[in-house]
Design a protein around this motif. Structure first.
Motif, PDB file in Angstrom:
ATOM      1  N   PRO A  82       0.611  -0.892  -0.031  1.00  0.00           N
ATOM      2  CA  PRO A  82      -0.421   0.109   0.107  1.00  0.00           C
ATOM      3  C   PRO A  82       0.765   1.455   0.406  1.00  0.00           C
ATOM      4  CG  PRO A  82      -0.565  -1.519   1.268  1.00  0.00           C
ATOM      5  CD  PRO A  82       0.604  -2.002   1.526  1.00  0.00           C
ATOM      6  N   ARG A  86       0.894   4.509  -2.840  1.00  0.00           N
ATOM      7  CA  ARG A  86       1.177   5.474  -2.627  1.00  0.00           C
ATOM      8  C   ARG A  86       1.082   6.278  -2.815  1.00  0.00           C
ATOM      9  NH1 ARG A  86      -2.688   7.783   2.592  1.00  0.00           N
ATOM     10  NH2 ARG A  86      -2.790   9.815   2.280  1.00  0.00           N
ATOM     11  N   PRO A 322       2.568  11.836   2.753  1.00  0.00           N
ATOM     12  CA  PRO A 322       1.930  10.586   3.753  1.00  0.00           C
ATOM     13  C   PRO A 322       2.712   9.834   3.489  1.00  0.00           C
ATOM     14  CG  PRO A 322      -0.332  11.989   3.640  1.00  0.00           C
ATOM     15  CD  PRO A 322       1.094  12.192   3.183  1.00  0.00           C
ATOM     16  N   GLN A 326       6.271   8.265   5.323  1.00  0.00           N
ATOM     17  CA  GLN A 326       6.273   6.463   5.819  1.00  0.00           C
ATOM     18  C   GLN A 326       7.576   5.299   4.547  1.00  0.00           C
ATOM     19  OE1 GLN A 326       2.879   5.102   7.148  1.00  0.00           O
ATOM     20  NE2 GLN A 326       1.844   6.641   6.007  1.00  0.00           N
ATOM     21  N   THR A 332       5.410   2.494   9.265  1.00  0.00           N
ATOM     22  CA  THR A 332       3.538   3.063   9.267  1.00  0.00           C
ATOM     23  C   THR A 332       3.926   4.040  10.579  1.00  0.00           C
ATOM     24  OG1 THR A 332       3.723   0.940   8.581  1.00  0.00           O
ATOM     25  CG2 THR A 332       1.229   2.364   8.877  1.00  0.00           C
ATOM     26  N   ASN A 334       1.805   7.139  12.415  1.00  0.00           N
ATOM     27  CA  ASN A 334       0.170   7.815  12.966  1.00  0.00           C
ATOM     28  C   ASN A 334       0.824   8.994  12.524  1.00  0.00           C
ATOM     29  OD1 ASN A 334       1.182   8.744  15.142  1.00  0.00           O
ATOM     30  ND2 ASN A 334       0.603   7.579  16.512  1.00  0.00           N
ATOM     31  N   PRO A 335      -0.919  10.101  12.437  1.00  0.00           N
ATOM     32  CA  PRO A 335      -0.818  11.340  11.510  1.00  0.00           C
ATOM     33  C   PRO A 335       0.030  11.484  12.698  1.00  0.00           C
ATOM     34  CG  PRO A 335      -3.049  10.723  11.863  1.00  0.00           C
ATOM     35  CD  PRO A 335      -2.028   9.621  12.532  1.00  0.00           C
ATOM     36  N   ARG A 338       4.224  11.793  11.786  1.00  0.00           N
ATOM     37  CA  ARG A 338       4.027  12.339  11.221  1.00  0.00           C
ATOM     38  C   ARG A 338       4.628  13.679  10.727  1.00  0.00           C
ATOM     39  NH1 ARG A 338      -0.388   8.474   7.743  1.00  0.00           N
ATOM     40  NH2 ARG A 338      -1.924  10.764   8.434  1.00  0.00           N
TER      41      ARG A 338
ATOM     42  N   CYS B   6      -5.247   6.211  16.115  1.00  0.00           N
ATOM     43  CA  CYS B   6      -4.770   7.278  16.518  1.00  0.00           C
ATOM     44  C   CYS B   6      -4.837   7.118  18.360  1.00  0.00           C
ATOM     45  CB  CYS B   6      -5.166   8.207  15.439  1.00  0.00           C
ATOM     46  SG  CYS B   6      -6.515   9.004  15.261  1.00  0.00           S
ATOM     47  N   LYS B   8      -7.224   9.250  19.204  1.00  0.00           N
ATOM     48  CA  LYS B   8      -7.215  10.163  19.132  1.00  0.00           C
ATOM     49  C   LYS B   8      -8.995  10.776  19.180  1.00  0.00           C
ATOM     50  CE  LYS B   8      -4.552  13.881  17.902  1.00  0.00           C
ATOM     51  NZ  LYS B   8      -3.044  13.490  17.133  1.00  0.00           N
ATOM     52  N   ARG B   9      -8.918  10.255  17.544  1.00  0.00           N
ATOM     53  CA  ARG B   9     -10.040  11.202  17.226  1.00  0.00           C
ATOM     54  C   ARG B   9     -11.559  10.168  17.367  1.00  0.00           C
ATOM     55  NH1 ARG B   9      -6.540  13.818  13.519  1.00  0.00           N
ATOM     56  NH2 ARG B   9      -5.862  11.733  12.500  1.00  0.00           N
ATOM     57  N   GLN B  31      -9.981   9.741   8.947  1.00  0.00           N
ATOM     58  CA  GLN B  31      -8.333  10.191   8.451  1.00  0.00           C
ATOM     59  C   GLN B  31      -7.702   8.892   8.420  1.00  0.00           C
ATOM     60  OE1 GLN B  31      -6.893  13.250   7.851  1.00  0.00           O
ATOM     61  NE2 GLN B  31      -5.111  12.017   7.137  1.00  0.00           N
ATOM     62  N   CYS B  32      -7.941   7.950   9.385  1.00  0.00           N
ATOM     63  CA  CYS B  32      -7.020   6.832   9.661  1.00  0.00           C
ATOM     64  C   CYS B  32      -7.334   5.283   8.033  1.00  0.00           C
ATOM     65  CB  CYS B  32      -6.943   5.980  10.396  1.00  0.00           C
ATOM     66  SG  CYS B  32      -6.066   6.973  12.371  1.00  0.00           S
ATOM     67  N   LYS B  34      -8.317   6.123   5.954  1.00  0.00           N
ATOM     68  CA  LYS B  34      -7.447   6.508   4.086  1.00  0.00           C
ATOM     69  C   LYS B  34      -6.579   6.393   4.664  1.00  0.00           C
ATOM     70  CE  LYS B  34     -10.512  10.778   3.085  1.00  0.00           C
ATOM     71  NZ  LYS B  34     -10.629  12.058   2.871  1.00  0.00           N
ATOM     72  N   ASP B  35      -5.466   6.599   5.528  1.00  0.00           N
ATOM     73  CA  ASP B  35      -4.259   6.566   5.754  1.00  0.00           C
ATOM     74  C   ASP B  35      -4.081   4.812   5.651  1.00  0.00           C
ATOM     75  OD1 ASP B  35      -4.013   9.297   5.566  1.00  0.00           O
ATOM     76  OD2 ASP B  35      -3.782   9.035   7.947  1.00  0.00           O
ATOM     77  N   LYS B  36      -4.466   4.005   6.135  1.00  0.00           N
ATOM     78  CA  LYS B  36      -4.519   2.701   6.924  1.00  0.00           C
ATOM     79  C   LYS B  36      -4.806   1.880   5.265  1.00  0.00           C
ATOM     80  CE  LYS B  36      -2.795   3.941  10.398  1.00  0.00           C
ATOM     81  NZ  LYS B  36      -0.935   4.194  10.785  1.00  0.00           N
TER      82      LYS B  36
END
Lengths: 356, 181
Positions: A82, A86, A322, A326, A332, A334-335, A338, B6, B8-9, B31-32, B34-36
């Protein structure tokens, strides 16, 4: 791996070159949508047929070269992680749509990464060609020649009345999407771009921010492209786009001059504050990074900052996304992680310039 | 519930994953997701599709006009002989199934094309070398014909005669080509 090495490998060679008007136009792109006449379009084609298309391209075009576009490598979506997908999306080498397709699709990428031929995206074939700066005519000419090169081996779906037949009626005809990526900070700061957009739309062209959602253009980077693909020749479409982009360049230059004359010290303050943030922050979100990078780039263009190359905006807009963060971290993230990585990557990158 | 990635959210995306027969539940924020890679990040395409299929549906007539309703009925029964796509399906997803769909739905797609392409329904761009057949020749003849008309209007008869001869030569080439097949 050192940051310099990572950047060298991450950034496409053509992106490091400067093109005409590259103080404002970051890149020019032509995309042609094509299909085989005797296969159903990818959306409904069976897995066997999609495989046949992939195998055909692998057999006929893998490691082939056409002029400057040498040694095409085939990349299969099924073989990528993935994060790797990306990264290709962030480099604009494949579309998000292709990245979502797990099997039977892929892309052929030339060694210089200027050409990407997506296979089994929405259409069987999507030829994409990039040039640095403002070089639409050249891009069209070369894309058309690449198209002829493919046509030697592919029976295209073409109809006298409708032109090149595509899965979506919005692409039929020329199958062409010509687009230009522009950095328009002065038009954005003075909000002139919002006033110009409706007029540009009336010409059958679309203005949108490439980064960010909706009408927001993060980093003041805009993409101008044609909406209409039917009833006009490729040359006419490119000519229309060309003349609008030319005007936008003139307007942006004028707005920069006006800003400098009217509020020079405020502009200088803004630019150096942003530079300070980029040089010193320990946590930075992508939006803030994009805003500061846009300011930094404007400062470089205006000669206020002279030891950093122009290409830093193109480069860091891509590297701080992102996927790349990564990949660089080889983990990987997390926000929050990052945002920390992003800040340190930018700091390191700017330090490279100070060492020289 | 908070996002398990996360922490958090708020978790707004809830999924059930089955990997090798093992079922796991995933609760993450958008968000996660999408990211994951739990969720696709190409939503833009969908909104365009929705917009498009909206265009097709606006083709459906009001219930008061029975004649139109009948023709709509016929259209929805249209089915592409090559790929099996029906007009209804096409209208729903906004995409053609294969090249032959353009022929199958030919009568129905002009209004759609007009709306998407500022009133245009005919191609006026590049012609492929092989698949284009004698279209290059036809295009050239058309160009000369419009030139001819202009010259006659301007009463430039001598030049007009030249162009007419060129058209004749090209037309005989075209007929030879067709006769030879």
């Amino acid at each position: 791996m050192s940051l310099q090495q990572f950047i060298n490998e991450a950034i496409s060679p053509w992106m490091k070159e400067e093109g005409p008007d590259s103080d404002i136009v970051m890149s020019s792109r032509i995309r042609l949508a094509r299909n085989f006449s005797h296969y159903p379009f990818p959306l409904i084609a069976s897995e066997e047929l999609l495989d046949e298309v992939m195998t055909f391209f692998e057999k006929e075009f893998k490691h082939q070269s056409f002029r400057d576009y040498e040694d095409f490598e085939i990349i299969k979506m099924s073989e990528l992680q993935p994060i790797e997908k990306r990264v290709l999306v962030e480099k604009h080498l494949i579309s998000p749509h292709l990245a979502e397709k797990p099997d039977h699709s892929g892309t052929l990428i030339s060694q210089n990464e200027q050409v990407s031929i997506m296979i089994n995206e929405e259409d069987h074939i999507r030829i994409q060609l990039y040039f640095p700066g403002f070089q639409l005519d050249k891009a069209l000419e070369q894309a058309s020649q690449l198209d002829d090169w493919l046509e030697e081996k592919v029976d295209y779906a073409f109809d006298e009345k409708r032109g090149y037949l595509t899965a979506c009626p919005t692409n039929v005809g020329t199958g062409m999407r010509a687009s230009v990526m522009m950095h328009l900070p002065a038009l954005a700061i003075t909000q002139q771009i919002n006033r110009m957009t409706p007029a540009i739309n009336q010409l059958g062209l679309v203005v949108r921010g490439i980064y960010g959602e909706g009408s927001e253009a993060v980093g003041n980077i805009f993409q101008i492209s044609n909406q209409i693909t039917l009833g006009k020749s490729e040359q006419d479409i490119v000519e229309d786009l060309h003349s609008v982009v030319k005007q936008l360049i003139d307007q942006e230059r004028r707005a920069r001059e006006a800003l400098l004359n009217r509020s020079g010290i405020q502009l200088e303050d803004r630019i150096f504050r942003s530079y300070g943030v980029l040089k010193n922050s320990r946590i930075i979100e992508s939006k803030e990074a994009a805003r500061c990078l846009s300011d930094l780039r404007l400062g470089i263009d205006l000669g206020m900052i002279d030891h950093i190359p122009q290409t830093i905006l193109n480069e860091l807009m891509i590297l701080t996304q992102p996927g790349f963060l990564q990949q660089y971290a080889k983990a990987t993230l997390n926000p929050e992680e990052r945002d920390i990585r992003r800040a340190s990557l930018i700091r390191e990158r700017l330090q490279l310039e100070n060492e020289d | 519930m908070e996002c398990q990635e996360c922490q958090k959210r708020k978790a707004t995306v809830h999924l059930t994953q089955v990997v090798n027969g093992q079922k796991t539940e995933v609760h993450v924020c958008e968000q996660c997701a999408k990211d994951k890679g739990y969720m696709s990040y190409g939503e833009e395409n969908y909104s365009l599709n929705d917009l498009l299929s909206g265009l097709f549906h606006s083709e459906s007539p009001s219930p008061f006009s029975s004649q139109k309703a009948q023709s709509y009925q016929q259209a929805s029964q249209l089915k592409c002989p090559t790929c099996g796509m029906t007009y209804q399906e096409f209208a729903r997803i906004g995409k053609f199934g294969c090249a032959d769909c353009y022929q199958t739905f030919d009568d129905r797609i002009n209004p759609i094309l007009r709306r998407v392409h500022s009133g245009n329904t005919r191609h006026d761009g590049k012609i492929p070398k092989r698949e284009g057949g004698n279209l290059h020749l036809k295009r050239e003849i058309d160009d000369y014909k419009s030139q001819l008309k202009q010259l006659i209007e301007q009463e430039e008869f001598e030049q007009a005669a030249n162009i007419r001869d060129k058209i004749r030569t090209l037309e005989s080439q075209l007929h030879q080509g067709e006769g030879g097949e």
